[in-house]
Motif scaffolding. Structure first.
Motif, short mmCIF file in Angstrom:
data_model
loop_
_atom_site.label_atom_id
_atom_site.label_comp_id
_atom_site.label_asym_id
_atom_site.label_seq_id
_atom_site.Cartn_x
_atom_site.Cartn_y
_atom_site.Cartn_z
N GLY B 206 54.43 54.24 38.28
CA GLY B 206 55.60 53.59 38.87
C GLY B 206 55.44 52.14 39.25
O GLY B 206 56.14 51.67 40.15
N GLY B 207 54.55 51.41 38.59
CA GLY B 207 54.56 49.98 38.84
C GLY B 207 53.17 49.38 38.96
O GLY B 207 52.19 50.08 39.19
N THR B 208 53.12 48.06 38.80
CA THR B 208 51.83 47.36 38.83
C THR B 208 51.88 46.15 39.78
O THR B 208 51.07 45.24 39.65
CB THR B 208 51.44 46.88 37.42
N ASP B 209 52.80 46.16 40.73
CA ASP B 209 52.94 45.00 41.61
C ASP B 209 51.76 44.82 42.56
O ASP B 209 51.61 43.78 43.20
CB ASP B 209 54.25 45.09 42.41
N GLY B 210 50.91 45.84 42.68
CA GLY B 210 49.74 45.72 43.55
C GLY B 210 48.55 45.08 42.86
O GLY B 210 47.60 44.61 43.52
N THR B 211 48.59 45.05 41.54
CA THR B 211 47.43 44.60 40.75
C THR B 211 46.98 43.19 41.13
O THR B 211 45.78 42.94 41.32
CB THR B 211 47.78 44.64 39.25
N ALA B 212 47.94 42.27 41.27
CA ALA B 212 47.60 40.87 41.52
C ALA B 212 46.87 40.68 42.84
O ALA B 212 46.12 39.71 43.01
CB ALA B 212 48.86 40.00 41.49
N LEU B 213 47.06 41.60 43.79
CA LEU B 213 46.36 41.48 45.06
C LEU B 213 44.85 41.63 44.85
O LEU B 213 44.05 40.85 45.38
CB LEU B 213 46.89 42.51 46.05
N PHE B 214 44.47 42.61 44.06
CA PHE B 214 43.04 42.84 43.82
C PHE B 214 42.46 41.74 42.93
O PHE B 214 41.31 41.33 43.10
CB PHE B 214 42.83 44.24 43.23
N GLN B 215 43.29 41.25 41.99
CA GLN B 215 42.83 40.14 41.16
C GLN B 215 42.64 38.88 41.99
O GLN B 215 41.70 38.12 41.77
CB GLN B 215 43.83 39.90 40.02
N SER B 216 43.54 38.68 42.96
CA SER B 216 43.40 37.52 43.85
C SER B 216 42.08 37.57 44.61
O SER B 216 41.37 36.57 44.71
CB SER B 216 44.54 37.47 44.87
N ILE B 217 41.76 38.74 45.14
CA ILE B 217 40.50 38.91 45.88
C ILE B 217 39.33 38.51 44.98
O ILE B 217 38.43 37.76 45.38
CB ILE B 217 40.32 40.38 46.35
N MET B 218 39.38 38.98 43.76
CA MET B 218 38.33 38.73 42.78
C MET B 218 38.23 37.24 42.46
O MET B 218 37.15 36.66 42.42
CB MET B 218 38.69 39.55 41.53
N ASN B 219 39.39 36.61 42.26
CA ASN B 219 39.42 35.21 41.81
C ASN B 219 39.19 34.21 42.93
O ASN B 219 38.79 33.09 42.68
CB ASN B 219 40.76 34.89 41.14
N ASN B 220 39.48 34.61 44.16
CA ASN B 220 39.48 33.64 45.26
C ASN B 220 38.60 34.06 46.41
O ASN B 220 38.81 33.64 47.54
CB ASN B 220 40.92 33.45 45.77
N ARG B 221 37.60 34.88 46.17
CA ARG B 221 36.82 35.44 47.27
C ARG B 221 36.08 34.39 48.08
O ARG B 221 35.79 34.58 49.24
CB ARG B 221 35.84 36.49 46.77
N GLY B 222 35.81 33.25 47.45
CA GLY B 222 35.07 32.19 48.16
C GLY B 222 35.96 31.38 49.09
O GLY B 222 35.49 30.68 49.96
N GLU B 223 37.29 31.51 48.90
CA GLU B 223 38.20 30.66 49.66
C GLU B 223 38.68 31.36 50.91
O GLU B 223 38.76 32.56 50.98
CB GLU B 223 39.41 30.32 48.80
N GLN B 224 38.96 30.57 51.92
CA GLN B 224 39.55 31.16 53.10
C GLN B 224 40.83 30.46 53.47
O GLN B 224 41.70 30.32 52.65
CB GLN B 224 38.54 31.20 54.23
N HIS B 225 40.92 30.03 54.73
CA HIS B 225 42.24 29.59 55.12
C HIS B 225 42.63 28.28 54.49
O HIS B 225 41.79 27.45 54.22
CB HIS B 225 42.34 29.52 56.63
#
Lengths: 84, 227
Positions: B206-225
């Motif tokens: 029923g959908g893939t709208d959550g996928t980008a959240l985990f990809q964001s974590i992966m792609n931006n783990r070094g960044e913070q605020h």
């Protein structure tokens, strides 16, 4: 041992969905004088310790775990010392 | 990147979270039982799944404080690494004092299992960079205590620091303050949210709208605020 009774209520500023539903239910049942219901909880402790330290310790327990001060208020009564 | 799914007793959706990592970012992921969390610092991110920790006794998420893993989680969050708590995992983060606020019973007084439209209010976090600002997502919710509460002063702070990351876009059914669905801490390395992104990573369910959240974590783990 000493009995302590803690009364927990939702803070005034917090909407209480259970209280609202209960108010409406009472009014529907003919208790039209009821203007507001707030549902809280009661926690009873039995504990060891000297009378002087109990108040401070219970406050500590409330802050540490028993109460979330963002949503709840509390007060407590220190009851009779009961024999073991 | 190494993910831990931190499991307190009664958290039942650990498998969903584990699967989401396997499915989306295909990284190392391990379950960590709460009494064995002394090596948490070997992980890059900690995920707190949903469920009913400690039976929701006293208040949802509250009794997790009695576990040594709570202090270990606080230390991990303070180190600046990423922490995501969803559903009951969000409750735990709030009760542990890692995120501000509290939770009340849903306004409807019902356990609600549904799909919600959720707006991305801040896409400048390590968790949301792969979304666009203002994007509206469809994500599942399943809770009885989804009614987030914060007082006026806290809301002011949340707004000033851009900590409100998700809001309910159409209807605020549970009655959350300011329609809040997800917030970060001040530093931006801890996100708590009631919608469940790990249940939205496959078209077939029923959908893939959550996928980008985990990809964001992966792609931006070094960044913070993040402001």
């Amino acid at each position: 041992m000493t009995n302590v009774t803690i009364y927990v209520t939702l803070r005034e500023s917090v909407v209480d969905p259970q209280g609202i539903a209960t108010t409406e239910a009472l009014q529907k049942m003919g208790y039209e004088e009821v203007k507001s219901v707030r549902v809280g909880k009661l926690i009873e402790l039995q504990l060891d310790g000297s009378e002087e330290t109990i108040e401070a310790r219970v406050n500590e327990m409330c802050n540490d775990l028993l109460i979330n001060k963002v949503i709840e208020d509390y007060r407590f009564e220190i009851g009779e010392v009961v024999s073991k | 990147m190494k993910f831990a799914v931190l499991v307190f007793p009664g958290l039942t959706c650990d498998l969903d979270m584990y699967h989401a990592i396997e499915e989306t970012v295909k990284q190392d992921v391990e379950y960590v039982w709460h009494t064995e969390a002394d090596q948490l610092d070997q992980f890059d991110a900690v995920l707190l799944p949903t469920g009913t920790s400690y039976g929701n006794y006293l208040r949802p998420g509250a009794l997790a404080k009695s576990s040594p893993a709570c202090k270990q989680l606080q230390a991990f969050a303070e180190s600046g690494k990423l922490v995501l708590g969803v559903g009951n995992g969000f409750h735990i983060l709030v009760e542990a004092g890692i995120l501000p606020g509290g939770f009340l019973r849903n306004q409807s007084l019902k356990f609600r299992s549904a799909r919600e439209t959720v707006r991305v209010e801040n896409n400048n976090t390590a968790f949301t960079k792969d979304y666009t600002q203002g994007q509206v997502l469809t994500l599942p919710v399943a809770n009885e205590f989804g009614n987030y509460y914060a007082d006026e002063q806290t809301v002011e702070e949340l707004k000033n620091n851009n900590q409100i990351v998700f809001t309910y876009a159409n209807e605020n059914t549970d009655g959350s303050t300011e329609a809040i669905a997800g917030i970060t801490n001040k530093r931006g390395n801890v996100l708590g949210m009631m919608p469940l992104p790990e249940r939205a990573v496959e078209e077939i369910i029923g959908g893939t709208d959550g996928t980008a959240l985990f990809q964001s974590i992966m792609n931006n783990r070094g960044e913070q605020h993040v402001n």
